[in-house]
Motif scaffolding. Structure first.
Motif, PDB file in Angstrom:
ATOM      1  N   GLN A  23       0.807  -1.214   0.000  1.00 56.05           N
ATOM      2  CA  GLN A  23       0.000   0.000   0.000  1.00 56.05           C
ATOM      3  C   GLN A  23       0.844   1.270   0.000  1.00 56.05           C
ATOM      4  O   GLN A  23       1.933   1.311   0.557  1.00 56.05           O
ATOM      5  N   VAL A  24       0.302   2.324  -0.651  1.00 57.86           N
ATOM      6  CA  VAL A  24       0.915   3.652  -0.654  1.00 57.86           C
ATOM      7  C   VAL A  24      -0.035   4.627   0.029  1.00 57.86           C
ATOM      8  O   VAL A  24      -1.226   4.627  -0.235  1.00 57.86           O
ATOM      9  N   THR A  25       0.497   5.460   0.931  1.00 58.30           N
ATOM     10  CA  THR A  25      -0.290   6.479   1.623  1.00 58.30           C
ATOM     11  C   THR A  25       0.506   7.777   1.642  1.00 58.30           C
ATOM     12  O   THR A  25       1.717   7.761   1.868  1.00 58.30           O
ATOM     13  N   LEU A  26      -0.163   8.888   1.397  1.00 59.13           N
ATOM     14  CA  LEU A  26       0.487  10.204   1.440  1.00 59.13           C
ATOM     15  C   LEU A  26       0.103  10.941   2.710  1.00 59.13           C
ATOM     16  O   LEU A  26      -1.053  10.886   3.143  1.00 59.13           O
TER      17      LEU A  26
ATOM     18  N   GLY B 123       2.190  -4.714   5.197  1.00 58.58           N
ATOM     19  CA  GLY B 123       1.629  -4.352   3.906  1.00 58.58           C
ATOM     20  C   GLY B 123       0.661  -3.188   3.953  1.00 58.58           C
ATOM     21  O   GLY B 123       0.797  -2.201   3.242  1.00 58.58           O
ATOM     22  N   PHE B 124      -0.365  -3.301   4.818  1.00 63.73           N
ATOM     23  CA  PHE B 124      -1.391  -2.268   4.918  1.00 63.73           C
ATOM     24  C   PHE B 124      -1.043  -1.304   6.040  1.00 63.73           C
ATOM     25  O   PHE B 124      -0.694  -1.723   7.146  1.00 63.73           O
ATOM     26  N   LEU B 125      -1.168   0.002   5.774  1.00 69.31           N
ATOM     27  CA  LEU B 125      -0.796   0.984   6.783  1.00 69.31           C
ATOM     28  C   LEU B 125      -1.716   2.194   6.715  1.00 69.31           C
ATOM     29  O   LEU B 125      -2.417   2.422   5.727  1.00 69.31           O
ATOM     30  N   GLY B 126      -1.690   2.968   7.798  1.00 69.91           N
ATOM     31  CA  GLY B 126      -2.443   4.210   7.878  1.00 69.91           C
ATOM     32  C   GLY B 126      -1.750   5.178   8.815  1.00 69.91           C
ATOM     33  O   GLY B 126      -0.957   4.769   9.686  1.00 69.91           O
TER      34      GLY B 126
ATOM     35  N   TRP C 163       4.321   7.204   2.010  1.00 78.57           N
ATOM     36  CA  TRP C 163       4.558   6.107   2.946  1.00 78.57           C
ATOM     37  C   TRP C 163       4.157   4.803   2.275  1.00 78.57           C
ATOM     38  O   TRP C 163       3.133   4.734   1.589  1.00 78.57           O
ATOM     39  N   LEU C 164       4.955   3.773   2.486  1.00 79.17           N
ATOM     40  CA  LEU C 164       4.630   2.482   1.898  1.00 79.17           C
ATOM     41  C   LEU C 164       5.023   1.354   2.834  1.00 79.17           C
ATOM     42  O   LEU C 164       5.955   1.479   3.643  1.00 79.17           O
ATOM     43  N   GLY C 165       4.277   0.256   2.741  1.00 83.21           N
ATOM     44  CA  GLY C 165       4.548  -0.923   3.556  1.00 83.21           C
ATOM     45  C   GLY C 165       5.304  -1.958   2.750  1.00 83.21           C
ATOM     46  O   GLY C 165       4.795  -2.467   1.750  1.00 83.21           O
ATOM     47  N   LEU C 166       6.531  -2.248   3.157  1.00 86.04           N
ATOM     48  CA  LEU C 166       7.337  -3.278   2.491  1.00 86.04           C
ATOM     49  C   LEU C 166       6.917  -4.608   3.105  1.00 86.04           C
ATOM     50  O   LEU C 166       7.478  -5.054   4.109  1.00 86.04           O
ATOM     51  N   ILE C 167       5.946  -5.225   2.496  1.00 82.54           N
ATOM     52  CA  ILE C 167       5.154  -6.273   3.125  1.00 82.54           C
ATOM     53  C   ILE C 167       5.985  -7.407   3.717  1.00 82.54           C
ATOM     54  O   ILE C 167       5.865  -7.730   4.901  1.00 82.54           O
ATOM     55  N   TRP C 168       6.838  -8.052   2.909  1.00 85.32           N
ATOM     56  CA  TRP C 168       7.583  -9.211   3.407  1.00 85.32           C
ATOM     57  C   TRP C 168       8.830  -8.800   4.183  1.00 85.32           C
ATOM     58  O   TRP C 168       9.412  -9.619   4.891  1.00 85.32           O
ATOM     59  N   GLN C 169       9.221  -7.548   4.060  1.00 82.65           N
ATOM     60  CA  GLN C 169      10.384  -7.048   4.778  1.00 82.65           C
ATOM     61  C   GLN C 169      10.047  -6.606   6.210  1.00 82.65           C
ATOM     62  O   GLN C 169      10.948  -6.301   6.985  1.00 82.65           O
TER      63      GLN C 169
ATOM     64  N   ALA D 291       8.358   2.410   5.164  1.00 82.41           N
ATOM     65  CA  ALA D 291       9.282   3.330   4.500  1.00 82.41           C
ATOM     66  C   ALA D 291       8.589   4.658   4.217  1.00 82.41           C
ATOM     67  O   ALA D 291       7.400   4.690   3.893  1.00 82.41           O
ATOM     68  N   LYS D 292       9.345   5.740   4.341  1.00 78.80           N
ATOM     69  CA  LYS D 292       8.862   7.074   3.980  1.00 78.80           C
ATOM     70  C   LYS D 292       9.773   7.630   2.895  1.00 78.80           C
ATOM     71  O   LYS D 292      10.998   7.585   3.015  1.00 78.80           O
ATOM     72  N   PHE D 293       9.144   8.147   1.845  1.00 75.51           N
ATOM     73  CA  PHE D 293       9.895   8.745   0.743  1.00 75.51           C
ATOM     74  C   PHE D 293       9.583  10.230   0.674  1.00 75.51           C
ATOM     75  O   PHE D 293       8.417  10.630   0.620  1.00 75.51           O
ATOM     76  N   ASP D 294      10.630  11.053   0.694  1.00 76.79           N
ATOM     77  CA  ASP D 294      10.480  12.504   0.580  1.00 76.79           C
ATOM     78  C   ASP D 294      10.674  12.883  -0.889  1.00 76.79           C
ATOM     79  O   ASP D 294      11.790  12.800  -1.407  1.00 76.79           O
ATOM     80  N   PRO D 295       9.609  13.317  -1.602  1.00 83.34           N
ATOM     81  CA  PRO D 295       9.749  13.645  -3.024  1.00 83.34           C
ATOM     82  C   PRO D 295      10.675  14.821  -3.286  1.00 83.34           C
ATOM     83  O   PRO D 295      11.216  14.948  -4.388  1.00 83.34           O
ATOM     84  N   ARG D 296      10.897  15.683  -2.281  1.00 83.97           N
ATOM     85  CA  ARG D 296      11.761  16.854  -2.471  1.00 83.97           C
ATOM     86  C   ARG D 296      13.235  16.445  -2.504  1.00 83.97           C
ATOM     87  O   ARG D 296      14.014  16.945  -3.313  1.00 83.97           O
TER      88      ARG D 296
END
Length: 284
Positions: free
Chosen positions: A39-42, A80-83, A49-55, A59-64
């Motif tokens: 899943q991807v959440t902004l 996998g699923f996050l909020g 923000w994304l869930g690296l399911i099997w890991q 993770a948080k990604f800063d687009p800037r």
């Protein structure tokens, strides 16, 4: 438009105006575990923000800066699923450990809360405006809710037994909509009455709704059928379904994202089947 790869450690970005796609690789957190995210959440600052399911990693990604920050749980849990709640806490679920987790990113502390029903197979979650965490207990045929204030779980069985609820969406009224994969229906949990209603998609006994998405502006709920090339639109006011045939055969849909900023609203659809495509649907 942001997307994950289910089996590769990349986060992807699509510019709908130009069609340009750029992918950003992220580090492998646990040696020997499968790559990929779900899943991807902004957040409000535009971070992804994304869930690296099997890991077992958030993770948080800063687009800037185009930089990743990762938090990995020590135990063998999925992520996998996050909020995200209003306090900046990250919540995610793991069917492997039958639990919901809270991550405090400033301290890197994980807190585990075990679902009361054994083998609930939590498959999909969401947070309402009060910060309560909902989960679809696919293996138990229940909707679960965890209240962080009391740290208590409450569970409600779906009217259709063994309906395999999954992949929910919360509307502007804090109501939980969800797909019933083996129940041929979509469901609605109303927190005011604590009751569940259901609507059957079609008379086809092989209909398997996989995920729902809510368009609050148009008062519409979208649902997929995993066993056909159809998308269903449910009008909340009239309680009627409209079917839309997808443009290609064998499109496998595991996620939907509703963009309400456009008129009409835009439904983004990732095609899971190789080679992998992103579809845009607008209907009025």
């Amino acid at each position: 438009v942001w997307y994950t790869d289910h089996f590769t450690s990349v986060l992807g970005r699509l510019d709908p105006k130009t069609g340009e796609i750029k992918e950003f690789p992220y580090p492998h957190a646990k040696p020997g575990k499968q790559d990929g995210a779900l899943q991807v959440t902004l957040d409000r600052d535009g971070n992804v923000w994304l869930g690296l399911i099997w890991q077992g990693t958030i993770a948080k990604f800063d687009p800037r800066t185009e930089k990743f920050t990762e938090w990995t749980i020590a135990e063998d849990a999925q992520a996998g699923f996050l909020g995200l709640d209003s306090a900046g806490l990250v919540w995610f679920s793991s069917s492997r450990t039958n639990s919901i987790y809270k991550l405090e990113t400033q301290t890197s502390q994980f807190t585990k809360f075990t679902i009361p029903t054994k083998n609930a197979q939590n498959y999909g979650m969401g947070l309402d405006s009060q910060g309560r965490v909902y989960s679809c207990e696919m293996g138990a045929g229940k909707i679960g809710r965890f209240d962080p204030k009391t740290e208590k779980f409450t569970e409600w069985p779906t009217p259709t037994p063994d309906s395999m609820p999954r992949r929910p969406a919360i509307d502007a009224q804090d109501r939980l909509w969800f797909a019933e994969f083996s129940g041929d229906r979509i469901g609605l949990f109303d927190p005011k009455t604590e009751t569940i209603r259901e609507w059957k998609l079609s008379d086809n006994p092989y209909t398997s709704p996989y995920i729902v998405a809510v368009d609050n502006k148009s008062h519409v709920v979208w649902a997929t059928d995993f066993n056909s090339n159809l998308i269903y639109r449910f009008d909340i006011k009239t309680q009627k379904f409209t079917k839309f045939l997808l443009p290609e055969p064998d499109i496998e849909i595991r996620h939907l994202y509703m963009d309400e900023s456009t008129t009409p609203g835009t439904l983004w659809i990732p095609d899971y089947s190789p080679p992998g495509k992103i579809l845009r649907l607008q209907a009025w």
